[in-house]
Design an enzyme around this catalytic site. Structure first.
Site, PDB file in Angstrom:
ATOM      1  N   GLY A  40      50.289  36.474  43.839  1.00  0.00           N
ATOM      2  CA  GLY A  40      49.721  37.528  42.989  1.00  0.00           C
ATOM      3  C   GLY A  40      48.287  37.131  42.716  1.00  0.00           C
ATOM      4  O   GLY A  40      47.959  35.945  42.802  1.00  0.00           O
ATOM      5  N   THR A  41      47.432  38.075  42.384  1.00  0.00           N
ATOM      6  CA  THR A  41      46.029  37.701  42.371  1.00  0.00           C
ATOM      7  C   THR A  41      45.259  37.840  41.057  1.00  0.00           C
ATOM      8  O   THR A  41      45.274  36.909  40.271  1.00  0.00           O
ATOM      9  CB  THR A  41      45.305  38.403  43.520  1.00  0.00           C
ATOM     10  OG1 THR A  41      45.848  39.709  43.662  1.00  0.00           O
ATOM     11  CG2 THR A  41      45.536  37.669  44.798  1.00  0.00           C
ATOM     12  N   THR A  42      44.602  38.965  40.792  1.00  0.00           N
ATOM     13  CA  THR A  42      43.632  38.941  39.694  1.00  0.00           C
ATOM     14  C   THR A  42      44.180  39.494  38.373  1.00  0.00           C
ATOM     15  O   THR A  42      44.747  40.590  38.336  1.00  0.00           O
ATOM     16  CB  THR A  42      42.363  39.720  40.091  1.00  0.00           C
ATOM     17  OG1 THR A  42      41.923  39.201  41.338  1.00  0.00           O
ATOM     18  CG2 THR A  42      41.273  39.567  39.064  1.00  0.00           C
TER      19      THR A  42
END
Lengths: 263, 250
Positions: A40-42
């Site tokens: 998962g990122t930002t």
């Protein structure tokens, strides 16, 4: 049924251990995993006039491919706090589930909620428990924010993979696009912003992150997928309607295209 | 060589049952009844911090009368059991029936095998998806379970309290009517119970995932006040959901 002297107390993870279920995956004595894991990122958190706002993009990646387009990375931890996650998706989702249960379990057993600081420390312990996995590439970095009912303010806590816990005063962003998001917020943040301004800033930060970082998903107008945005105020954790987020994106797109034309 | 005195099993069991019943009857009673939005549990309790009624899980509540330390330990175990089950399977798989069975097994075991039986009676209540689907499990000191779907009374004088409550019971009554009936059933004819003598909690379908909510004294007071021209007939459908006076305003 535990006898009073053997009762594990209000900690749900201790209850699980007592019944023979280790809540955290144990690291294997080998190198990095031989397969691509989902990431998962930002994620961002911003303090504003009524409390705190949290937001996250929706993309999960496995290596260079997109693994999932509609992942929710911002979750309610309990009534007055939220947790957002970046990093290995599997352990991260499990950590959120355990954390939510841990807070609810404490509240039910003890009859009162933990303090916001107590909740932040609980999460710190969970990140630390994941250290063995983090060493093998399964890093989970949560962002915790909540409304401190005793002090009447919104507060933000960030973590490092070893479980280190740091309180941020105004805002923070984490994950692979965190740097770009943070820069955007830094330029646009003002004390005591109102709700629409905070939503717009978060959305703008996520757009900038998606613009620079391939692992961060931008708004998807065709599939109608927009970032998850939530506010945490004295009234509690509340998801911002998708239509409102789409509208904020509209404003951001309009100002950005105008800037493009002028340059 | 010493020989233990022989006591007939009938006598032994009867003594234990008498002991438990007598001590439970000494405590203050508690009633639970269904109303239009779910279940209301009303206990006579002057303490604001030592609760008789508590939350177990999303749709499940616990109530106990008798010895506080004993039913509080049962309550904690119930929370642990429900949270473990919800974690290992799914939140939907946690139900009152299996929890009531677990309690019944445990209390039955203690009653037969230990020197002293538990001096408690407990209630496991679960609010259903709609009216008529609510469940009340009343578990006695010896582990016997009574399954009710309208109302139940725990503690001393249960029969006379139940009779008084039965007289006023109406299908689909609102929270105020149910609470007024519960409070007057508990108090009987000789005395009057006020908001500060009662501990009230509801399991309401309208509360979202966690149905349990404590009703605080200002709100209890507002609910106990008889509405204009005390109605004796069932409230018509349209008027049923009268807004409850705001607790914070008091």
């Amino acid at each position: 049924m535990f006898s009073p002297t053997e009762s594990p107390g209000p900690s749900f993870t201790d209850v699980l251990r007592k019944v023979g279920h280790e809540p955290f995956a144990v690291a294997q004595p080998s190198g990095p995993p031989p397969f691509e894991i989902r990431h998962g990122t930002t994620i961002v958190a911003i303090r504003y006039a009524d409390g705190v706002l949290m937001a996250g993009d929706r993309r999960a990646t496995a290596g260079s491919s997109i693994a999932h387009r509609t992942m929710d990375k911002v979750h309610p931890a309990d009534r007055h706090s939220g947790v957002a996650i970046a990093g290995a998706a599997g352990p991260a989702m499990e950590m959120v589930k355990l954390f939510q249960l841990q807070l609810e379990h404490y509240e039910k057993v003890e009859g009162s909620s933990l303090s916001l600081e107590g909740k932040a420390n609980q999460l710190s312990g969970m990140v630390r428990a994941n250290l063995g996995m983090a060493m093998q590439g399964f890093v989970v970095v949560p962002l915790f924010a909540g409304f401190d009912l005793r002090r009447g303010v919104g507060r933000i806590y960030t973590y490092d993979p070893t479980g280190g816990r740091y309180e941020e005063t105004d805002f923070h962003a984490d994950g692979s696009g965190g740097r770009d998001a943070r820069t955007t917020i830094k330029l646009g943040w003002k004390p005591d912003m109102d709700r629409p301004a905070a939503i717009e800033l978060a959305v703008r930060a996520l757009w900038q992150a998606a613009d620079e970082d391939s692992a961060t998903g931008g708004p998807d107008a065709i599939r109608k997928i927009y970032p998850t945005v939530a506010t945490i105020t004295a009234a509690g954790f509340e998801r911002v309607e998708e239509s409102e987020v789409a509208e904020a994106f509209g404003t951001v797109v309009a100002t950005l295209s105008e800037a493009e034309v002028q340059s | 060589m010493s020989m233990p005195f022989y006591v007939a099993p009938e006598q032994f069991m009867k003594d234990k049952a008498d002991f438990a019943r007598k001590n439970i009857a000494r405590g203050r009673p508690l009633v639970a009844t269904v109303y239009v939005d779910g279940i209301v549990i009303c206990a006579e309790n002057t303490s604001r911090s030592l609760h008789k009624v508590s939350e177990i899980y999303d749709q499940i509540a616990f109530a106990g009368v008798g010895r506080y330390n004993e039913f509080d330990q049962l309550r904690r175990s119930g929370v642990q059991y429900a949270d473990i089950k919800g974690y290992q399977y799914s939140r939907e798989d946690v139900d009152a029936r299996s929890l009531a069975n677990l309690y019944a097994q445990y209390m039955g075991n203690v009653f037969t095998h230990e020197m002293k039986p538990l001096e408690v009676e407990i209630l496991v209540a679960e609010v259903g998806a709609g009216p008529g689907q609510d469940q009340l499990f009343h578990i006695l000191y010896d582990g016997s379970v009574v399954d009710e779907d309208r109302m139940t009374v725990l503690g001393g004088e249960a029969e006379s309290i139940a009779r008084r409550l039965e007289e006023r019971f109406q299908v689909g009554w609102d929270l105020g009517a149910a609470l007024r009936a519960a409070s007057s059933a508990l108090s009987g004819d000789e005395r009057q119970l006020g908001a500060s003598d009662l501990e009230v909690a509801v399991l309401a379908r309208t509360n979202g995932r966690r149905a349990f909510r404590r009703v605080e004294p200002p709100e209890i007071e507002a609910l106990l006040a008889p509405p204009d021209g005390e109605r004796s007939e069932p409230v018509p459908d349209g008027e049923r959901n009268e807004p409850v006076p705001d607790a914070g305003a008091g």
